[in-house]
Design an enzyme around this catalytic site. Structure first.
Site, short mmCIF file in Angstrom:
data_model
loop_
_atom_site.label_atom_id
_atom_site.label_comp_id
_atom_site.label_asym_id
_atom_site.label_seq_id
_atom_site.Cartn_x
_atom_site.Cartn_y
_atom_site.Cartn_z
N GLU A 184 -11.55 -18.31 -8.53
CA GLU A 184 -11.90 -17.07 -9.20
C GLU A 184 -13.39 -17.11 -9.53
O GLU A 184 -13.86 -18.06 -10.16
CB GLU A 184 -11.07 -16.91 -10.48
CG GLU A 184 -11.56 -15.83 -11.45
CD GLU A 184 -11.68 -14.46 -10.81
OE1 GLU A 184 -12.76 -13.84 -10.94
OE2 GLU A 184 -10.70 -14.00 -10.17
N GLN B 140 -3.02 -6.46 -19.47
CA GLN B 140 -3.19 -7.45 -18.41
C GLN B 140 -3.73 -8.77 -18.96
O GLN B 140 -3.38 -9.84 -18.46
CB GLN B 140 -4.13 -6.90 -17.34
CG GLN B 140 -4.27 -7.79 -16.12
CD GLN B 140 -5.04 -7.10 -15.01
OE1 GLN B 140 -4.90 -5.90 -14.82
NE2 GLN B 140 -5.86 -7.85 -14.28
N LEU C 241 -16.17 -17.30 -3.38
CA LEU C 241 -16.15 -17.38 -1.93
C LEU C 241 -17.36 -16.62 -1.38
O LEU C 241 -17.50 -15.43 -1.64
CB LEU C 241 -14.86 -16.79 -1.39
CG LEU C 241 -14.71 -16.78 0.13
CD1 LEU C 241 -14.50 -18.19 0.66
CD2 LEU C 241 -13.55 -15.88 0.57
N TYR D 134 -1.19 7.75 -25.11
CA TYR D 134 -1.33 9.07 -25.73
C TYR D 134 -2.41 9.81 -24.93
O TYR D 134 -3.59 9.45 -24.98
CB TYR D 134 -1.76 8.96 -27.19
CG TYR D 134 -0.84 8.12 -28.06
CD1 TYR D 134 0.14 8.72 -28.85
CD2 TYR D 134 -0.96 6.74 -28.09
CE1 TYR D 134 0.97 7.96 -29.67
CE2 TYR D 134 -0.13 5.96 -28.89
CZ TYR D 134 0.83 6.58 -29.68
OH TYR D 134 1.65 5.81 -30.48
N ASP E 128 -5.08 -5.25 -4.77
CA ASP E 128 -6.12 -4.23 -4.60
C ASP E 128 -6.99 -4.47 -3.37
O ASP E 128 -7.61 -3.53 -2.87
CB ASP E 128 -7.01 -4.19 -5.85
CG ASP E 128 -6.32 -3.54 -7.03
OD1 ASP E 128 -5.19 -3.07 -6.87
OD2 ASP E 128 -6.92 -3.50 -8.12
#
Length: 511
Positions: free
Chosen positions: A37, A115, A136, A214, A289
């Site tokens: 990551e 999340q 990467l 909401y 994604d």
């Protein structure tokens, strides 16, 4: 020149929910992985909010569903409310199907959570290496491996790593997808959103009028955690650098509440809407994604990515452990790409429906005192009653092409095996894992065929359960590790090699 690092079976790029789920799934199969990551830690932003019932079934299989539920909101928060401001009355409301209350079609219940609460639980679901702060920066494919170059920006070093396969879960702006020049189809960037994380003294009020979202005329307000915290989602203003975020949030709360928003963090992001043209390029596979960017309306994006890797990881395990042929990985694209397109269409339709609600409300307000105080939601059950899309996904020639609303459980090949209680508290879905499952009312009769070269378990069915699945007293269902029916024999087949031949065909192994 980068120094040579170790080899690994699967390199996972991206430490969001999809990459972390893939890491946990492959660990269950005993497949060595390394997750990298580029950021130095898990994201501190709430981002995705809804974990649907199918994702919770997958997390149930990983043993982490109780921990996720314990940190999530109570199920009464599985509702949306439409208001002019937070402190105004509802002019419309709707429950989230499979979140607000259990559904008979599943042993699991979806949750509303943030999340940044989900990711630490998924991180702890496997004891496999993770390298934060490793980006990467290059990759190349050889005959038997992908060679990846990783940059550690804190140390100023680069390492080269060889992986049998690379799983790219590195987001909508995926470096891997762009490096391989994999195109996309769809609208692309459809908007810019700002998330404002803030505190306000609203906990007692919120508990009396719970909701996961909401929707107001000033933006969408989200309670972030059961113990407090809020988020506001608004279109990013042109003068974002000079915006008074506290004032924007306070206007969404409404002057009647007397609450002032104390802004903690602000994040700008792009709403993307596209699907990659391919999900596989040799030894590289796209998920989440990176494979499909789904607008947030309806909470479909992250959940689709979790289902991606649930489909993919057993196939990777089979190829790497030798009981599946490498061409099995081609079925990942043929099975999941149509799902991605169908999900994107649904999310775009959801977005239009949301705008339609606000448009109807604006017309009411313009009409003044003569206007009704409520808006009839225009979607009937189309927005949250998406069990057909969530539980009704089917692969192969039986794949559904419907609108994703209705779900009718079926044990037809290609479909998710229906939930039936085998014993109190134990579902058919709990019988699936790192193996194929043979469900039959005649386990003894099928026992001789069950001695195969593939991981396989035999699970007995009662006569009543068999009848519900369209089986005679000697029939059987073969269920894939991801819970989808691979084959059905209504009666015992005359050929004693039927099970072995079917497993060979399903796995492309030729055994």
């Amino acid at each position: 020149m980068p120094e040579t690092d170790a080899e690994v079976a699967v390199l996972i790029v991206g430490g969001g929910p999809v990459g972390l789920t893939a890491r946990a799934l492959l660990a269950r199969w005993g497949v060595p992985t390394l997750l990298v990551e580029k950021h130095g830690e898990l994201s501190p932003f709430p981002r995705s909010r809804l974990i649907n019932v199918r994702s919770m079934e997958i997390f149930r299989g990983l043993g982490v569903a109780p921990a996720i539920t314990a940190r999530a909101f109570p199920r009464e928060y599985g509702r949306v409310r439409f208001r002019d401001t937070l402190h105004a009355r509802d002019f419309a409301t709707e429950a989230m199907i499979g979140i607000h209350a259990p559904v008979p079609e599943s042993p699991a219940l979806g949750v509303v959570t943030s999340q940044d609460r989900l990711e630490p639980t998924l991180l702890g679901a496997a004891d496999a290496p993770v390298r934060f702060g490793a980006e990467l920066v290059d990759l190349a494919e050889e005959a038997e491996a992908v060679v990846a170059v990783l940059a550690d920006h804190r140390r100023g070093t680069r390492t080269r790593l060889r992986a049998r396969y690379l799983l790219a879960a590195d987001g909508a702006n995926s470096f891997v997808r762009q490096r391989l020049a994999i195109g996309t189809s769809g609208p692309g960037a459809v908007g810019r959103i700002t998330t404002v994380v803030f505190d306000a003294d609203l906990n007692d009020w919120r508990a009396r009028q719970p909701a996961g979202v909401y929707f107001t005329s000033h933006g969408s307000l989200l309670p972030l955690y059961p113990e407090g915290g809020w988020g506001l989602l608004v279109p990013t203003p042109e003068d974002a650098a000079d915006a008074d975020w506290s004032d924007l949030a306070s206007r969404a709360l409404g002057t009647d509440g007397g609450s002032r928003a104390e802004v903690l963090r602000v994040q700008h992001w792009v709403v993307n809407a596209f699907v990659a043209e391919h999900l596989r390029d040799g030894r590289v596979l796209l998920a989440g994604d990176a494979a499909h960017a789904i607008p947030p309306a309806g909470g479909l994006g992250m959940n689709t990515g979790v289902a991606d890797v649930h489909n993919l990881c057993w196939k990777l395990a089979g190829v790497l452990r030798g009981w599946a042929g490498p061409d099995l990985l081609d079925t990942y694209e043929t099975e999941r790409l149509p799902v991605a397109h169908r999900t994107l269409r649904q999310a775009v339709a959801n977005t239009r429906l949301m705008f339609q609600v606000q448009s109807l409300r604006d017309k009411q307000l313009m009409a003044g005192a003569s206007a009704p105080t409520e808006v009839e939601l225009p979607w009937s059950e189309e927005y949250f009653a998406q069990l057909g899309l969530v539980l009704g996904v089917a692969y192969g020639s039986h794949a559904s092409s419907g609108d994703g609303v209705d779900y009718v459980p079926t044990a037809e090949p290609g479909h998710r095996m229906p939930h039936l209680w085998l014993t109190p508290g134990r579902s058919t879905l709990d019988a699936f894992g790192e193996w194929f499952t043979l469900l039959t009312p005649d386990p003894e009769g099928w026992g001789q065929q069950a001695a195969t070269a593939w991981p396989l378990r035999v699970e007995p069915l009662s006569a009543e359960q068999a009848e519900l699945c369209g089986l005679s007293t000697h029939g059987a269902l073969l269920v894939r590790p991801d819970g989808h029916v691979g084959a059905r024999w209504g009666h015992r087949p005359p050929d004693g090699s039927a099970l072995r031949d079917t497993l060979a065909a399903l796995t492309g192994s030729g055994r």
